[in-house]
Enzyme design. Structure first.
Site, PDB file in Angstrom:
ATOM      1  N   ASN A  61       0.843  -1.201   0.000  1.00  0.00           N
ATOM      2  CA  ASN A  61       0.000   0.000   0.000  1.00  0.00           C
ATOM      3  C   ASN A  61       0.874   1.244   0.000  1.00  0.00           C
ATOM      4  O   ASN A  61       1.951   1.271   0.598  1.00  0.00           O
ATOM      5  CB  ASN A  61      -1.010   0.008   1.163  1.00  0.00           C
ATOM      6  CG  ASN A  61      -0.405  -0.139   2.538  1.00  0.00           C
ATOM      7  OD1 ASN A  61       0.663  -0.707   2.699  1.00  0.00           O
ATOM      8  ND2 ASN A  61      -1.101   0.369   3.539  1.00  0.00           N
ATOM      9  N   GLU A  74      -3.038  -4.594  -2.998  1.00  0.00           N
ATOM     10  CA  GLU A  74      -3.535  -5.510  -4.029  1.00  0.00           C
ATOM     11  C   GLU A  74      -3.557  -4.837  -5.393  1.00  0.00           C
ATOM     12  O   GLU A  74      -3.151  -5.405  -6.408  1.00  0.00           O
ATOM     13  CB  GLU A  74      -4.964  -5.993  -3.697  1.00  0.00           C
ATOM     14  CG  GLU A  74      -5.084  -6.799  -2.422  1.00  0.00           C
ATOM     15  CD  GLU A  74      -5.321  -5.958  -1.182  1.00  0.00           C
ATOM     16  OE1 GLU A  74      -4.800  -4.824  -1.104  1.00  0.00           O
ATOM     17  OE2 GLU A  74      -6.006  -6.437  -0.277  1.00  0.00           O
ATOM     18  N   CYS A 114     -10.686  -3.250  -4.277  1.00  0.00           N
ATOM     19  CA  CYS A 114      -9.746  -4.287  -4.718  1.00  0.00           C
ATOM     20  C   CYS A 114     -10.496  -5.534  -5.173  1.00  0.00           C
ATOM     21  O   CYS A 114     -10.077  -6.198  -6.129  1.00  0.00           O
ATOM     22  CB  CYS A 114      -8.766  -4.634  -3.602  1.00  0.00           C
ATOM     23  SG  CYS A 114      -7.590  -3.290  -3.306  1.00  0.00           S
TER      24      CYS A 114
HETATM   25  N1  THU Z   1      -5.330  -1.491   2.570  1.00  0.00           N
HETATM   26  C1  THU Z   1      -4.787  -2.289   1.610  1.00  0.00           C
HETATM   27  O1  THU Z   1      -3.664  -2.072   1.142  1.00  0.00           O
HETATM   28  N2  THU Z   1      -5.521  -3.354   1.194  1.00  0.00           N
HETATM   29  C2  THU Z   1      -6.761  -3.671   1.649  1.00  0.00           C
HETATM   30  O2  THU Z   1      -7.402  -4.566   1.118  1.00  0.00           O
HETATM   31  C3  THU Z   1      -7.321  -2.938   2.780  1.00  0.00           C
HETATM   32  C4  THU Z   1      -6.627  -1.678   3.155  1.00  0.00           C
HETATM   33  C5  THU Z   1      -4.543  -0.323   3.016  1.00  0.00           C
HETATM   34  C6  THU Z   1      -5.099   0.983   2.557  1.00  0.00           C
HETATM   35  C7  THU Z   1      -4.534   1.928   3.612  1.00  0.00           C
HETATM   36  O3  THU Z   1      -3.240   2.313   3.186  1.00  0.00           O
HETATM   37  C8  THU Z   1      -4.401   1.060   4.858  1.00  0.00           C
HETATM   38  O4  THU Z   1      -4.511  -0.272   4.422  1.00  0.00           O
HETATM   39  C9  THU Z   1      -5.460   1.333   5.907  1.00  0.00           C
HETATM   40  O5  THU Z   1      -6.727   1.320   5.352  1.00  0.00           O
END
Ligand code: THU
Length: 159
Positions: A61, A74, A114
């Site tokens: 992320n 993702e 996602c």
């Molecule tokens: N996040 C992801 O990378 N994938 C997910 O499926 C859920 C949330 C990240 C987004 C943000 O940077 C952090 O987790 C908190 O929401």
């Protein structure tokens, strides 16, 4: 009036029960957690994408002070995989997360946006994408995004 029931089989297992291939993907995902950029949420997420040519693509992320401009792990991984290897099917995605300096104890499922992107990937390559959600010991295995995104909106509705 009819009731339409929706159900899915989701496999719950210990990390030690994973196949060698799934474990490799989970470990690859965990190894990249350090590359997440999550200064705002402190919630690091990593996704490892397995392609049908055996290549593993990693993504994490990437947050932004203007939060909608950030991207989930993702989508980082899938879009990068699709950009680098547009002809190769995505077979599986392993997802892991780190919060406050520790691997989380409950596996996290992908967010709604996602899920929709993973659905597009399944449609595009006519192949289900296996999801391996991993936490400290526990894992969840989902065989297709349709299991956790029922009543899907696909391009079929656009024709
Ligand atoms: N996040 C992801 O990378 N994938 C997910 O499926 C859920 C949330 C990240 C987004 C943000 O940077 C952090 O987790 C908190 O929401």
């Amino acid at each position: 009036m009819n009731v339409i029931k929706i159900s899915a089989d989701i496999l719950e297992c210990e990390k030690s029960e994973l196949s060698a291939e799934d474990l490799k993907l989970v470990e690859s995902s965990e190894n990249f957690l350090k590359n997440a950029y999550a200064p705002y949420s402190k919630f690091s997420v990593s996704a490892a994408v397995l392609l049908d040519n055996g290549v593993i693509i990693n993504g994490t992320n990437q947050e932004n002070a203007a939060s909608p401009s950030g991207t989930c792990a993702e989508r980082t991984a899938i879009f990068y995989a699709n950009s680098q290897y547009p002809k190769n099917k995505i077979l599986a995605v392993a997802i892991s997360a780190f919060f406050n300096g520790e691997i989380i104890s409950t596996p996290i499922p992908p967010c709604g946006a996602c899920r929709q992107v993973i659905l597009e990937t399944e449609t595009r390559y006519s192949h289900p994408v296996k999801l391996i959600l991993s936490a400290k010991n526990k894992c969840l295995i989902i065989n297709s995004i349709k299991d956790i995104l029922p009543l899907t909106f696909t391009s079929d509705f656009l024709s």
